[in-house]
Design a protein around this motif. Sequence first.
Motif, PDB file in Angstrom:
ATOM      1  N   THR A  67       0.835  -1.198   0.000  1.00 24.24           N
ATOM      2  CA  THR A  67       0.000   0.000   0.000  1.00 24.24           C
ATOM      3  C   THR A  67       0.869   1.248   0.000  1.00 24.24           C
ATOM      4  N   ARG A  68       1.919   1.234   0.798  1.00 20.30           N
ATOM      5  CA  ARG A  68       2.835   2.374   0.854  1.00 20.30           C
ATOM      6  C   ARG A  68       3.460   2.621  -0.523  1.00 20.30           C
ATOM      7  N   MET A  69       3.860   1.550  -1.211  1.00 21.93           N
ATOM      8  CA  MET A  69       4.473   1.684  -2.532  1.00 21.93           C
ATOM      9  C   MET A  69       3.465   2.228  -3.555  1.00 21.93           C
ATOM     10  N   LEU A  70       2.245   1.699  -3.553  1.00 20.62           N
ATOM     11  CA  LEU A  70       1.219   2.190  -4.479  1.00 20.62           C
ATOM     12  C   LEU A  70       0.882   3.654  -4.210  1.00 20.62           C
ATOM     13  N   THR A  71       0.774   4.008  -2.941  1.00 21.22           N
ATOM     14  CA  THR A  71       0.476   5.390  -2.573  1.00 21.22           C
ATOM     15  C   THR A  71       1.591   6.313  -3.041  1.00 21.22           C
ATOM     16  N   ASP A  72       2.824   5.919  -2.807  1.00 20.84           N
ATOM     17  CA  ASP A  72       3.965   6.726  -3.256  1.00 20.84           C
ATOM     18  C   ASP A  72       3.960   6.885  -4.771  1.00 20.84           C
ATOM     19  N   GLN A  73       3.634   5.795  -5.478  1.00 25.64           N
ATOM     20  CA  GLN A  73       3.586   5.838  -6.937  1.00 25.64           C
ATOM     21  C   GLN A  73       2.497   6.801  -7.412  1.00 25.64           C
ATOM     22  N   GLN A  74       1.345   6.776  -6.757  1.00 25.82           N
ATOM     23  CA  GLN A  74       0.259   7.681  -7.127  1.00 25.82           C
ATOM     24  C   GLN A  74       0.650   9.134  -6.863  1.00 25.82           C
ATOM     25  N   HIS A  75       1.319   9.388  -5.736  1.00 29.13           N
ATOM     26  CA  HIS A  75       1.758  10.752  -5.425  1.00 29.13           C
ATOM     27  C   HIS A  75       2.774  11.230  -6.457  1.00 29.13           C
ATOM     28  N   LYS A  76       3.696  10.354  -6.851  1.00 21.99           N
ATOM     29  CA  LYS A  76       4.697  10.726  -7.844  1.00 21.99           C
ATOM     30  C   LYS A  76       4.042  11.023  -9.182  1.00 21.99           C
ATOM     31  N   THR A  77       3.085  10.199  -9.584  1.00 23.11           N
ATOM     32  CA  THR A  77       2.380  10.427 -10.846  1.00 23.11           C
ATOM     33  C   THR A  77       1.645  11.764 -10.804  1.00 23.11           C
ATOM     34  N   ALA A  78       0.976  12.043  -9.698  1.00 25.36           N
ATOM     35  CA  ALA A  78       0.264  13.320  -9.553  1.00 25.36           C
ATOM     36  C   ALA A  78       1.248  14.486  -9.616  1.00 25.36           C
ATOM     37  N   GLN A  79       2.388  14.336  -8.963  1.00 21.95           N
ATOM     38  CA  GLN A  79       3.401  15.389  -8.984  1.00 21.95           C
ATOM     39  C   GLN A  79       3.936  15.599 -10.401  1.00 21.95           C
ATOM     40  N   ASP A  80       4.184  14.512 -11.121  1.00 18.91           N
ATOM     41  CA  ASP A  80       4.667  14.612 -12.497  1.00 18.91           C
ATOM     42  C   ASP A  80       3.648  15.327 -13.382  1.00 18.91           C
ATOM     43  N   LEU A  81       2.370  15.049 -13.185  1.00 18.84           N
ATOM     44  CA  LEU A  81       1.331  15.704 -13.978  1.00 18.84           C
ATOM     45  C   LEU A  81       1.245  17.188 -13.659  1.00 18.84           C
ATOM     46  N   ARG A  82       1.488  17.551 -12.421  1.00 18.73           N
ATOM     47  CA  ARG A  82       1.424  18.967 -12.030  1.00 18.73           C
ATOM     48  C   ARG A  82       2.474  19.793 -12.753  1.00 18.73           C
ATOM     49  N   VAL A  83       3.571  19.172 -13.107  1.00 23.66           N
ATOM     50  CA  VAL A  83       4.633  19.893 -13.790  1.00 23.66           C
ATOM     51  C   VAL A  83       4.162  20.387 -15.150  1.00 23.66           C
ATOM     52  N   GLU A  85       0.730  20.629 -16.129  1.00 22.25           N
ATOM     53  CA  GLU A  85      -0.621  21.201 -16.140  1.00 22.25           C
ATOM     54  C   GLU A  85      -0.578  22.631 -15.621  1.00 22.25           C
ATOM     55  N   ASP A  86      -1.520  23.430 -16.073  1.00 20.02           N
ATOM     56  CA  ASP A  86      -1.591  24.773 -15.505  1.00 20.02           C
ATOM     57  C   ASP A  86      -2.406  24.735 -14.212  1.00 20.02           C
ATOM     58  N   VAL A  87      -2.337  25.823 -13.466  1.00 19.53           N
ATOM     59  CA  VAL A  87      -2.943  25.871 -12.133  1.00 19.53           C
ATOM     60  C   VAL A  87      -4.450  25.632 -12.179  1.00 19.53           C
ATOM     61  N   ARG A  88      -5.124  26.139 -13.160  1.00 18.44           N
ATOM     62  CA  ARG A  88      -6.576  25.980 -13.215  1.00 18.44           C
ATOM     63  C   ARG A  88      -6.975  24.508 -13.294  1.00 18.44           C
ATOM     64  N   GLU A  89      -6.231  23.714 -14.051  1.00 17.00           N
ATOM     65  CA  GLU A  89      -6.549  22.296 -14.165  1.00 17.00           C
ATOM     66  C   GLU A  89      -6.314  21.560 -12.855  1.00 17.00           C
ATOM     67  N   LEU A  90      -5.429  22.067 -12.024  1.00 16.83           N
ATOM     68  CA  LEU A  90      -5.123  21.381 -10.771  1.00 16.83           C
ATOM     69  C   LEU A  90      -6.256  21.474  -9.763  1.00 16.83           C
ATOM     70  N   GLU A  91      -7.175  22.374  -9.971  1.00 14.15           N
ATOM     71  CA  GLU A  91      -8.276  22.522  -9.040  1.00 14.15           C
ATOM     72  C   GLU A  91      -9.224  21.327  -9.089  1.00 14.15           C
ATOM     73  N   VAL A  92      -9.164  20.527 -10.147  1.00 14.77           N
ATOM     74  CA  VAL A  92     -10.026  19.373 -10.317  1.00 14.77           C
ATOM     75  C   VAL A  92      -9.130  18.153 -10.518  1.00 14.77           C
ATOM     76  N   PRO A  93      -9.406  17.047  -9.826  1.00  8.92           N
ATOM     77  CA  PRO A  93      -8.554  15.868  -9.999  1.00  8.92           C
ATOM     78  C   PRO A  93      -8.574  15.349 -11.436  1.00  8.92           C
ATOM     79  N   ALA A  94      -7.451  14.791 -11.858  1.00 11.83           N
ATOM     80  CA  ALA A  94      -7.378  14.194 -13.195  1.00 11.83           C
ATOM     81  C   ALA A  94      -8.235  12.938 -13.224  1.00 11.83           C
ATOM     82  N   VAL A  95      -8.959  12.757 -14.310  1.00  9.71           N
ATOM     83  CA  VAL A  95      -9.808  11.584 -14.473  1.00  9.71           C
ATOM     84  C   VAL A  95      -9.413  10.898 -15.775  1.00  9.71           C
TER      85      VAL A  95
END
Length: 132
Positions: A67-83, A85-95
Motif C-alpha cells: 500500500t505504501r508503494m502504491l500510494t507513493d507511486q500515485q503521489h509521484k504520478t500526480a506530482q509529475d502531472l502537475r509539472v 498542467e496549468d494551475v486551473r486544471e489542478l483545481e479538479v482531480p485528473a480523471v
Amino acid sequence: MGPLAKQLTQAWAAATVLGVQDQVKVPLYEGIRKTQTVKTPSDIGEVFVAAGIPAEDYHRAMTSFETRMLTDQQHKTAQDLRVVEDVRELEVPAVFVNGRYRVNNGGLDTSSTEAYRDEFADVVVNFLLTRG
C-alpha cells in the motif's frame, strides 16, 4: 477530495492491494460526494467494514509495504502531472477514461459546480458511446 485526499489515496491503494476496489468504489464515492458521511479517516475504515472487508484486513492493508508503494507511486504520478498542467486544471482531480484517456479539465466550463458536472458527464458519455 479535500482534506482527506492523502487518506483516500492510501485507502484506494489498500483497496487495490486487497482486490476490493469494486466493493468500496461506490460506497466511498457516495460517502464523500452524496451523503457527505465520510469526513474522517475513521469514516473511510467504516466504509470498508460496511462493504464486508474485515477491519483487521483493512488495517493490515493500510499499513502494508504494498500500500505504501502504491500510494507513493500515485503521489509521484500526480506530482509529475502537475509539472505539465496549468494551475486551473489542478483545481479538479485528473480523471482517466478506460484507464487510458485523460479528461482535459481545462477545456470544461468551471464557472459553477453544476456547469462543470454537466459538461464533464456529457464529455465522458459521448466518448464512451463513440470510442468506449
